[in-house]
Design a protein around this motif. Sequence first.
Motif, PDB file in Angstrom:
ATOM      1  N   UNK A 277       0.796  -1.226   0.000  1.00 20.43           N
ATOM      2  CA  UNK A 277       0.000   0.000   0.000  1.00 20.43           C
ATOM      3  C   UNK A 277       0.826   1.271   0.000  1.00 20.43           C
ATOM      4  N   UNK A 278       2.105   1.165  -0.382  1.00 19.70           N
ATOM      5  CA  UNK A 278       3.006   2.331  -0.322  1.00 19.70           C
ATOM      6  C   UNK A 278       2.487   3.507  -1.144  1.00 19.70           C
ATOM      7  N   UNK A 279       2.001   3.222  -2.352  1.00 21.45           N
ATOM      8  CA  UNK A 279       1.568   4.316  -3.222  1.00 21.45           C
ATOM      9  C   UNK A 279       0.268   4.939  -2.704  1.00 21.45           C
ATOM     10  N   UNK A 280      -0.695   4.095  -2.356  1.00 25.23           N
ATOM     11  CA  UNK A 280      -1.988   4.623  -1.885  1.00 25.23           C
ATOM     12  C   UNK A 280      -1.790   5.412  -0.590  1.00 25.23           C
ATOM     13  N   UNK A 281      -1.018   4.843   0.342  1.00 20.65           N
ATOM     14  CA  UNK A 281      -0.791   5.524   1.621  1.00 20.65           C
ATOM     15  C   UNK A 281       0.029   6.801   1.387  1.00 20.65           C
ATOM     16  N   UNK A 282       1.059   6.691   0.565  1.00 25.67           N
ATOM     17  CA  UNK A 282       1.942   7.834   0.323  1.00 25.67           C
ATOM     18  C   UNK A 282       1.198   9.024  -0.269  1.00 25.67           C
ATOM     19  N   UNK A 283       0.343   8.748  -1.246  1.00 23.11           N
ATOM     20  CA  UNK A 283      -0.382   9.836  -1.907  1.00 23.11           C
ATOM     21  C   UNK A 283      -1.278  10.559  -0.912  1.00 23.11           C
ATOM     22  N   UNK A 284      -2.036   9.791  -0.137  1.00 24.56           N
ATOM     23  CA  UNK A 284      -2.976  10.419   0.811  1.00 24.56           C
ATOM     24  C   UNK A 284      -2.244  11.074   1.975  1.00 24.56           C
ATOM     25  N   UNK A 285      -1.137  10.458   2.408  1.00 30.23           N
ATOM     26  CA  UNK A 285      -0.353  11.056   3.498  1.00 30.23           C
ATOM     27  C   UNK A 285       0.192  12.419   3.067  1.00 30.23           C
ATOM     28  N   UNK A 286       0.616  12.497   1.814  1.00 33.94           N
ATOM     29  CA  UNK A 286       1.172  13.765   1.323  1.00 33.94           C
ATOM     30  C   UNK A 286       0.083  14.852   1.320  1.00 33.94           C
ATOM     31  N   UNK A 287      -1.133  14.466   0.965  1.00 32.13           N
ATOM     32  CA  UNK A 287      -2.233  15.452   0.965  1.00 32.13           C
ATOM     33  C   UNK A 287      -2.504  15.925   2.389  1.00 32.13           C
ATOM     34  N   UNK A 288      -2.522  14.961   3.313  1.00 36.65           N
ATOM     35  CA  UNK A 288      -2.807  15.302   4.717  1.00 36.65           C
ATOM     36  C   UNK A 288      -1.740  16.234   5.290  1.00 36.65           C
ATOM     37  N   UNK A 289      -0.478  16.034   4.899  1.00 31.64           N
ATOM     38  CA  UNK A 289       0.600  16.864   5.448  1.00 31.64           C
ATOM     39  C   UNK A 289       0.853  18.123   4.623  1.00 31.64           C
ATOM     40  N   UNK A 290       0.232  18.189   3.438  1.00 35.92           N
ATOM     41  CA  UNK A 290       0.512  19.312   2.530  1.00 35.92           C
ATOM     42  C   UNK A 290       1.887  19.182   1.904  1.00 35.92           C
ATOM     43  N   UNK A 291       2.344  17.943   1.735  1.00 30.33           N
ATOM     44  CA  UNK A 291       3.651  17.670   1.147  1.00 30.33           C
ATOM     45  C   UNK A 291       3.503  17.293  -0.325  1.00 30.33           C
ATOM     46  N   UNK A 292       4.640  17.298  -1.015  1.00 31.09           N
ATOM     47  CA  UNK A 292       4.678  16.801  -2.386  1.00 31.09           C
ATOM     48  C   UNK A 292       4.717  15.270  -2.334  1.00 31.09           C
ATOM     49  N   UNK A 293       4.229  14.608  -3.367  1.00 26.08           N
ATOM     50  CA  UNK A 293       4.291  13.153  -3.409  1.00 26.08           C
ATOM     51  C   UNK A 293       5.119  12.694  -4.603  1.00 26.08           C
ATOM     52  N   UNK A 294       6.074  11.808  -4.353  1.00 25.29           N
ATOM     53  CA  UNK A 294       6.854  11.223  -5.444  1.00 25.29           C
ATOM     54  C   UNK A 294       6.882   9.713  -5.272  1.00 25.29           C
ATOM     55  N   UNK A 295       6.982   9.011  -6.385  1.00 31.68           N
ATOM     56  CA  UNK A 295       6.995   7.550  -6.359  1.00 31.68           C
ATOM     57  C   UNK A 295       8.143   7.115  -7.270  1.00 31.68           C
ATOM     58  N   UNK A 296       9.098   6.359  -6.718  1.00 31.61           N
ATOM     59  CA  UNK A 296      10.306   6.056  -7.503  1.00 31.61           C
ATOM     60  C   UNK A 296       9.975   5.301  -8.799  1.00 31.61           C
ATOM     61  N   UNK A 297       9.020   4.360  -8.729  1.00 32.97           N
ATOM     62  CA  UNK A 297       8.660   3.629  -9.961  1.00 32.97           C
ATOM     63  C   UNK A 297       8.149   4.596 -11.037  1.00 32.97           C
ATOM     64  N   UNK A 298       7.308   5.535 -10.618  1.00 33.95           N
ATOM     65  CA  UNK A 298       6.769   6.487 -11.602  1.00 33.95           C
ATOM     66  C   UNK A 298       7.852   7.400 -12.152  1.00 33.95           C
ATOM     67  N   UNK A 299       8.759   7.825 -11.272  1.00 32.76           N
ATOM     68  CA  UNK A 299       9.838   8.715 -11.737  1.00 32.76           C
ATOM     69  C   UNK A 299      10.704   7.992 -12.778  1.00 32.76           C
ATOM     70  N   UNK A 300      10.978   6.709 -12.513  1.00 29.95           N
ATOM     71  CA  UNK A 300      11.809   5.933 -13.455  1.00 29.95           C
ATOM     72  C   UNK A 300      11.055   5.754 -14.776  1.00 29.95           C
ATOM     73  N   UNK A 301       9.771   5.454 -14.694  1.00 23.02           N
ATOM     74  CA  UNK A 301       8.981   5.267 -15.924  1.00 23.02           C
ATOM     75  C   UNK A 301       8.945   6.551 -16.756  1.00 23.02           C
ATOM     76  N   UNK A 302       8.790   7.669 -16.063  1.00 24.44           N
ATOM     77  CA  UNK A 302       8.742   8.952 -16.786  1.00 24.44           C
ATOM     78  C   UNK A 302      10.079   9.247 -17.447  1.00 24.44           C
TER      79      UNK A 302
END
Length: 164
Positions: free
Chosen positions: A12-37
């Motif tokens: 659940x790293x991606x699902x938790x990470x995305x929502x946690x970032x919204x709750x904290x007002x932080x940016x969200x990054x995901x290494x798999x997505x960064x590599x794919x991009x």
Amino acid sequence: MNIILLGFMGAGKTAVGRKLSLRLGYRFLDTDHLIEEEQQKQIKEIFAESGEAHFRSLETECIKGLQGVQNTVISTGGGIITTEGNLGILKGIGTTIFLRADFEVIKDRVFRNDKRPLLQTENPLETMKALYEKRLPLYEQADLIIDTGHQKVQQVISKIIRAL
Ligand code: S3P
């Protein structure tokens, strides 16, 4: 502050990470997505065309490039801790959190999705179990361990916030 989520595929790293970032007002990054991009290819294509070792070197390059980010939640690929040195790099970036889930819980999530290249073997369940057991002691070196079990994403986030 930065928060780095570690854990096995399906934790659940991606699902938790995305929502946690919204709750904290932080940016969200995901290494798999960064590599794919960056590669303009899907992870499964990178594995198929260039192999796991190449993917692992891209992962290390990716996290080296994240040194210096601020107020960011970073979700990582499940195997990132298998490359020596990566955990040290990640700890230098922020607080590492292992999202721990029992094998039985993540097994069902992982097999709902056919994109995991490491599980394209004759006996995917056995492969997954072996990887899980081998990696557990590596994940356990994280700064914090959060048990996720069958909990909803919001409950996991509240636990993380209390533990920080
Ligand atoms: C991997 C997990 C994947 C992805 C790649 C390798 C692994 O990420 O990085 O397929 O070695 O466990 P998720 O943990 O997001 O599935």
